[in-house]
Design an enzyme around this catalytic site. Structure first.
Site, PDB file in Angstrom:
ATOM      1  N   ARG A 159       1.083  -1.785  -0.279  1.00 38.57           N
ATOM      2  CA  ARG A 159      -0.612  -0.031   0.009  1.00 38.57           C
ATOM      3  C   ARG A 159       0.527   1.297  -0.071  1.00 38.57           C
ATOM      4  O   ARG A 159       0.693   2.351  -0.325  1.00 38.57           O
ATOM      5  CB  ARG A 159      -0.779   0.349   1.587  1.00 38.57           C
ATOM      6  CG  ARG A 159      -1.782   1.190   1.284  1.00 38.57           C
ATOM      7  CD  ARG A 159      -2.779   1.036   2.492  1.00 38.57           C
ATOM      8  NE  ARG A 159      -3.133   0.390   3.404  1.00 38.57           N
ATOM      9  CZ  ARG A 159      -2.534   0.433   3.984  1.00 38.57           C
ATOM     10  NH1 ARG A 159      -1.484   1.742   4.363  1.00 38.57           N
ATOM     11  NH2 ARG A 159      -2.608  -0.796   5.233  1.00 38.57           N
ATOM     12  N   TYR A 198     -16.612  16.340 -16.542  1.00 35.55           N
ATOM     13  CA  TYR A 198     -16.096  15.402 -15.847  1.00 35.55           C
ATOM     14  C   TYR A 198     -17.416  15.119 -14.660  1.00 35.55           C
ATOM     15  O   TYR A 198     -17.230  15.749 -13.267  1.00 35.55           O
ATOM     16  CB  TYR A 198     -15.434  14.252 -15.787  1.00 35.55           C
ATOM     17  CG  TYR A 198     -15.852  12.730 -15.217  1.00 35.55           C
ATOM     18  CD1 TYR A 198     -16.516  11.957 -16.159  1.00 35.55           C
ATOM     19  CD2 TYR A 198     -15.308  12.725 -14.113  1.00 35.55           C
ATOM     20  CE1 TYR A 198     -17.017  10.993 -15.267  1.00 35.55           C
ATOM     21  CE2 TYR A 198     -15.608  10.814 -13.753  1.00 35.55           C
ATOM     22  CZ  TYR A 198     -16.721   9.987 -13.981  1.00 35.55           C
ATOM     23  OH  TYR A 198     -17.132   9.140 -13.851  1.00 35.55           O
TER      24      TYR A 198
HETATM   25  N1  PLP Z   1     -10.738  12.907 -15.056  1.00 32.87           N
HETATM   26  C1  PLP Z   1     -11.895  12.801 -16.454  1.00 32.87           C
HETATM   27  C2  PLP Z   1     -11.570  13.829 -17.552  1.00 32.87           C
HETATM   28  C3  PLP Z   1     -12.789  11.936 -16.911  1.00 32.87           C
HETATM   29  O1  PLP Z   1     -13.241  11.435 -18.245  1.00 32.87           O
HETATM   30  C4  PLP Z   1     -12.564  10.508 -15.628  1.00 32.87           C
HETATM   31  C5  PLP Z   1     -13.400   9.348 -15.401  1.00 32.87           C
HETATM   32  O2  PLP Z   1     -14.102   9.212 -17.352  1.00 32.87           O
HETATM   33  C6  PLP Z   1     -12.362  11.638 -14.387  1.00 32.87           C
HETATM   34  C7  PLP Z   1     -11.250  11.777 -13.985  1.00 32.87           C
HETATM   35  C8  PLP Z   1     -12.146   9.847 -13.487  1.00 32.87           C
HETATM   36  O3  PLP Z   1     -11.022   8.378 -13.469  1.00 32.87           O
HETATM   37  P1  PLP Z   1     -11.759   7.210 -13.628  1.00 32.87           P
HETATM   38  O4  PLP Z   1     -13.039   6.734 -13.897  1.00 32.87           O
HETATM   39  O5  PLP Z   1     -10.488   6.479 -13.849  1.00 32.87           O
HETATM   40  O6  PLP Z   1     -12.277   7.460 -12.083  1.00 32.87           O
END
Ligand code: PLP
Length: 399
Positions: free
Chosen positions: A60, A112
């Protein structure tokens, strides 16, 4: 031989990013000569004696396979430190803890949906506050700054409307206000964009996307160059336990070897698909940063080395959405991006469902918007698939 010092990084040996990607930070295992980094699938490590350690105690905290990945990602993202997490959200959640309850963070409104959910659904209730603005317009960012603003968090290009934020000017703005800039560089990957070079203090990635590149592994990264933040972030990674597993670290290392060739192909396919879509009667508008008439085309050319594999488009008729999603066969209707397989997403109900309706609509995420992640298939097949689905719309919904 550690290949430290490439592509603009400090050190004696300069090789290009494409070669760094293939060989990684350590091109072969010094003990065995293994060309592929061994997977150290061990939870714990034997100590030679009391008070001594091989450098590894418990996975970890640190693991040799993850170490190699973290060093490689730091090199290609031009940072001093890289940290690998079990997902992009794990990485983003860790970095918010660099700040304290009561702190204010300005965030791109078009980002996102999971990041919105994390910030608004959790950290807000812990006492952090967030302002959501269109960060491609820095006058709006300026207005949102206030005493207590500690960070600006941007996604550029934005998700899904493909707006571009000027990283260097955003960095100047937030630095003047006493805060730091965090850039989610998932969409372009280090192959096309290095935000730390433009003044961003931290870069975050969903490694699940282009870095891993094969739609088979979740991962997330933070890259930065600040010693004090490194101590804090390592402590968070170790304490919370969202560190990337040895096997998944190896999968991402393997994916990274082809990041450059994949990104070039993703970019070429996206340009071909975007150009074709733009000429279709049923399509109202295509959002792609590689179009010369994109409002931030020149900015993209200035701060990035390519336009990436992502595009979005508005259909004229919302009734076409289900027909397209059900009739594509090569392009998969699935929620992600950045892998070798082309994926199509309906942001309104998928990636951006966590964002309140009014905010989604204000950002442009409506019931006619589809997002395409161009894979690396033959572009003729991608276009033929889109063509067949649009023809079906004509049969079902009329001209
Ligand atoms: N940032 C962006 C631009 C994303 O499109 C995503 C997921 O789609 C994330 C962060 C989050 O990543 P994860 O799905 O690997 O947790």
């Amino acid at each position: 031989m550690a290949l430290n010092g490439k592509d603009g990084c400090k050190g004696e040996k300069k090789i290009s990013m494409g070669s760094v990607l293939v060989h990684g930070a350590t091109p072969f295992d010094p003990r065995t000569g293994a060309v592929s980094t061994p997977i150290f699938q061990s939870a714990t490590f034997r100590h030679p004696g009391l008070g001594s350690s091989t450098g590894y105690d418990y996975s970890r905290v640190a693991n040799p396979t993850r170490d190699e990945l973290e060093k490689t990602v730091a090199l290609i993202e031009h940072g001093a430190y890289g940290l690998a997490f079990s997902s992009g959200m794990g990485a983003i959640s860790a970095l918010v803890k660099l700040f304290n309850p009561g702190d204010h963070i300005v965030v791109s409104e078009d980002l996102y949906g999971g990041t919105y959910r994390l910030f608004n659904g959790f950290y807000r209730s812990y006492g952090y506050s967030f302002s959501w603005v269109d960060t491609s317009d820095l006058s709006l960012v300026k207005k949102a700054l206030r005493p207590g603003t500690r960070a600006l968090f941007i996604e550029t290009p934005s998700n899904p409307m493909m707006k571009v934020t000027d990283i260097a000017r955003a960095a100047d703005l937030i630095h003047e206000a006493g805060g730091i800039l965090v850039t989610d560089n998932t969409f372009l990957s280090p192959w096309f964009q290095n935000p730390l070079d433009a003044g961003s203090d931290l870069v975050v990635h969903s490694g699940t996307k282009y870095m891993g590149g094969h739609n088979d592994t979740l991962s997330g990264f933070i890259v930065h160059s600040d010693k004090k933040n490194e101590e804090i972030l390592r402590n968070i990674q170790k304490s919370e336990g969202a560190s990337l597993s040895p096997f998944d670290s190896w999968l991402v290392l393997r994916g990274l070897k082809t990041l450059g060739v994949r990104m070039e192909k993703h970019g070429a396919n996206a340009l071909a698909a975007a150009g074709w879509l733009r000429r279709q009667d049923r399509v109202e508008k295509v959002f792609y940063t590689g179009f010369e008439d994109h409002p931030q085309y020149e900015l993209s050319r200035k701060q990035a080395r390519g336009f990436g594999g992502m595009l979005s488009f508005y259909l004229k008729n919302p009734a076409d959405v289900p027909v397209i999603l059900e009739n594509l066969s090569l392009i998969l209707f699935a929620e992600s991006l950045g892998g070798v397989e082309s994926l199509i997403t309906y942001p309104l109900v998928q990636t951006h469902a966590a964002i309140p309706q009014a905010m989604r609509l204000a950002a442009g995420v409506n019931d006619r918007l589809l997002r395409l992640s161009a894979g690396i298939e033959d572009p003729k097949d991608i276009i033929a698939d889109l063509d067949a689905a649009l023809s079906r719309c004509k049969e079902e919904n009329g001209a």
